[in-house]
Design a protein around this motif. Structure first.
Motif, mmCIF file in Angstrom:
data_model
loop_
_atom_site.group_PDB
_atom_site.id
_atom_site.type_symbol
_atom_site.label_atom_id
_atom_site.label_comp_id
_atom_site.label_asym_id
_atom_site.label_seq_id
_atom_site.Cartn_x
_atom_site.Cartn_y
_atom_site.Cartn_z
ATOM 1 N N THR A 29 0.840 -1.196 0.000
ATOM 2 C CA THR A 29 0.000 0.000 0.000
ATOM 3 C C THR A 29 0.877 1.249 0.000
ATOM 4 O O THR A 29 1.806 1.358 0.808
ATOM 5 C CB THR A 29 -0.919 0.016 1.234
ATOM 6 O OG1 THR A 29 -1.748 -1.157 1.215
ATOM 7 C CG2 THR A 29 -1.802 1.264 1.234
ATOM 8 N N TYR A 30 0.559 2.171 -0.893
ATOM 9 C CA TYR A 30 1.349 3.404 -0.999
ATOM 10 C C TYR A 30 0.744 4.501 -0.134
ATOM 11 O O TYR A 30 -0.431 4.821 -0.245
ATOM 12 C CB TYR A 30 1.433 3.845 -2.460
ATOM 13 C CG TYR A 30 2.288 2.907 -3.280
ATOM 14 C CD1 TYR A 30 3.673 3.001 -3.253
ATOM 15 C CD2 TYR A 30 1.701 1.888 -4.033
ATOM 16 C CE1 TYR A 30 4.464 2.108 -3.963
ATOM 17 C CE2 TYR A 30 2.495 0.997 -4.749
ATOM 18 C CZ TYR A 30 3.871 1.110 -4.712
ATOM 19 O OH TYR A 30 4.654 0.220 -5.396
ATOM 20 N N SER A 31 1.592 5.057 0.730
ATOM 21 C CA SER A 31 1.180 6.179 1.566
ATOM 22 C C SER A 31 2.062 7.393 1.288
ATOM 23 O O SER A 31 2.026 8.388 2.014
ATOM 24 C CB SER A 31 1.278 5.806 3.051
ATOM 25 O OG SER A 31 2.592 5.389 3.372
ATOM 26 N N TYR A 64 2.240 11.601 -4.575
ATOM 27 C CA TYR A 64 1.197 10.962 -3.778
ATOM 28 C C TYR A 64 0.077 11.958 -3.479
ATOM 29 O O TYR A 64 0.321 13.090 -3.066
ATOM 30 C CB TYR A 64 1.754 10.436 -2.451
ATOM 31 C CG TYR A 64 0.685 9.796 -1.607
ATOM 32 C CD1 TYR A 64 0.222 8.516 -1.895
ATOM 33 C CD2 TYR A 64 0.102 10.488 -0.548
ATOM 34 C CE1 TYR A 64 -0.790 7.941 -1.147
ATOM 35 C CE2 TYR A 64 -0.907 9.915 0.206
ATOM 36 C CZ TYR A 64 -1.349 8.641 -0.104
ATOM 37 O OH TYR A 64 -2.354 8.069 0.634
ATOM 38 N N GLY A 68 -3.928 7.951 -3.694
ATOM 39 C CA GLY A 68 -2.845 7.074 -4.120
ATOM 40 C C GLY A 68 -1.835 7.789 -4.991
ATOM 41 O O GLY A 68 -1.760 9.023 -5.003
ATOM 42 N N GLY A 119 -7.515 4.250 -5.665
ATOM 43 C CA GLY A 119 -8.134 5.058 -4.623
ATOM 44 C C GLY A 119 -9.037 6.146 -5.162
ATOM 45 O O GLY A 119 -9.855 6.699 -4.434
ATOM 46 N N LYS A 204 -5.671 6.870 -9.660
ATOM 47 C CA LYS A 204 -4.556 6.940 -8.727
ATOM 48 C C LYS A 204 -4.362 5.549 -8.128
ATOM 49 O O LYS A 204 -5.324 4.921 -7.674
ATOM 50 C CB LYS A 204 -4.820 7.986 -7.644
ATOM 51 C CG LYS A 204 -4.881 9.401 -8.210
ATOM 52 C CD LYS A 204 -5.365 10.403 -7.179
ATOM 53 C CE LYS A 204 -5.546 11.781 -7.824
ATOM 54 N NZ LYS A 204 -6.151 12.769 -6.888
ATOM 55 N N ALA A 206 -3.473 3.034 -5.505
ATOM 56 C CA ALA A 206 -3.399 2.994 -4.042
ATOM 57 C C ALA A 206 -2.583 1.817 -3.526
ATOM 58 O O ALA A 206 -1.820 1.956 -2.572
ATOM 59 C CB ALA A 206 -4.804 2.940 -3.454
ATOM 60 N N SER A 207 -2.737 0.652 -4.142
ATOM 61 C CA SER A 207 -2.012 -0.525 -3.681
ATOM 62 C C SER A 207 -2.040 -1.613 -4.735
ATOM 63 O O SER A 207 -2.830 -1.564 -5.685
ATOM 64 C CB SER A 207 -2.617 -1.065 -2.373
ATOM 65 O OG SER A 207 -3.921 -1.578 -2.591
#
Length: 256
Positions: A29-31, A64, A68, A119, A204, A206-207
């Protein structure tokens, strides 16, 4: 010799458990723009774009946002929706590179990606997925047109017709390929059979979710111990279990 039913059932269940070794599923998961990590395996995202599917790709920038990762190409606006991964004006794609942090490319760096979560999306969110299956230890689409990806070691997983939704959604692209490098990008227009359309896709990332290579794997492309070298394959274990079941039943019928 006697074997009780419970003993027989236990033995067969043990073989079945070995035969059905679980997949090492994981989600990254991208934060932020930094690598996403899961159980010691990192997934680094970088971006590329091309003016159309027959021109060479150049580097782009990831950023970001709340939903996402998005991509901004050279000269492109950073406002919404252009800061998403899109194919309006240029065709943008995200390369996800997996690494266990140890020098050298091995099966431990390879993942079988099976789905992606978006996302946010707008207008449409058709996308294209590729995995690198060539010989290079440093795979990259840089300088390669989308049309020539396959002839340069990339395998097409598929083009996906994905209806847009502003809410988070997960889309599956189940396959059997294991690779350390994957491309997930806005639909590049190279086929019309998927029902996808180009020019209006925004999303976008998100993961991503997939299966890591298990140790001593016999899965094609996953490395590890090849079949026949002392590690039974799951199907072999299953047959052994069935055979043992038949044997114990036969023994149980014989008079003592």
């Amino acid at each position: 010799m006697k074997m009780t039913r419970s003993a027989t059932a236990f033995t067969v269940c043990a073989f079945m458990a070995l035969a059905a070794s679980p997949a090492l599923a994981a989600t990254w998961t991208y934060s932020g723009t930094g690598p996403a990590s899961n159980s010691g395996l990192s997934a680094t995202a970088s971006a590329f774009s091309a003016t159309n599917n027959s021109t060479s790709t150049i580097t782009a920038s990831t950023a970001y946002y709340g939903g996402g990762l998005g991509v901004t190409s050279q000269g492109e606006s950073t406002s919404s929706p252009q800061h998403a991964v899109d194919n309006n004006g240029v065709i943008e794609t995200v390369m996800i590179s997996f690494s266990d942090g140890v020098s050298g490319l091995t099966s431990a760096d390879k993942v079988n990606l099976t789905s992606a979560s978006f996302g946010w999306s707008q207008t449409d969110a058709d996308f294209s997925v590729y995995a690198y299956t060539g010989a290079s230890s440093t795979p990259s689409p840089l300088g390669i047109s989308y049309t020539n990806l396959i002839s340069n070691g990339w395998t097409l997983i598929g083009h996906y017709n994905n209806s847009a939704s502003s809410n988070a959604k997960t889309v599956s692209f189940a396959n059997t390929v294991y690779s350390s490098a994957w491309l997930i990008g806005a639909y590049n227009g190279l086929t019309t059979t998927s029902g996808a359309s180009s020019g209006n896709d925004y999303f976008k990332l998100a993961s991503v979710t997939g299966n890591k290579c298990p140790a001593n794997s016999t899965i094609p492309g996953c490395g590890g111990t090849p079949p026949g070298n002392g590690v039974p394959e799951p199907a072999t274990l299953l047959l052994m279990g069935v055979g043992l079941l038949g044997l114990t039943r036969s023994v149980r019928r014989k008079p003592v």
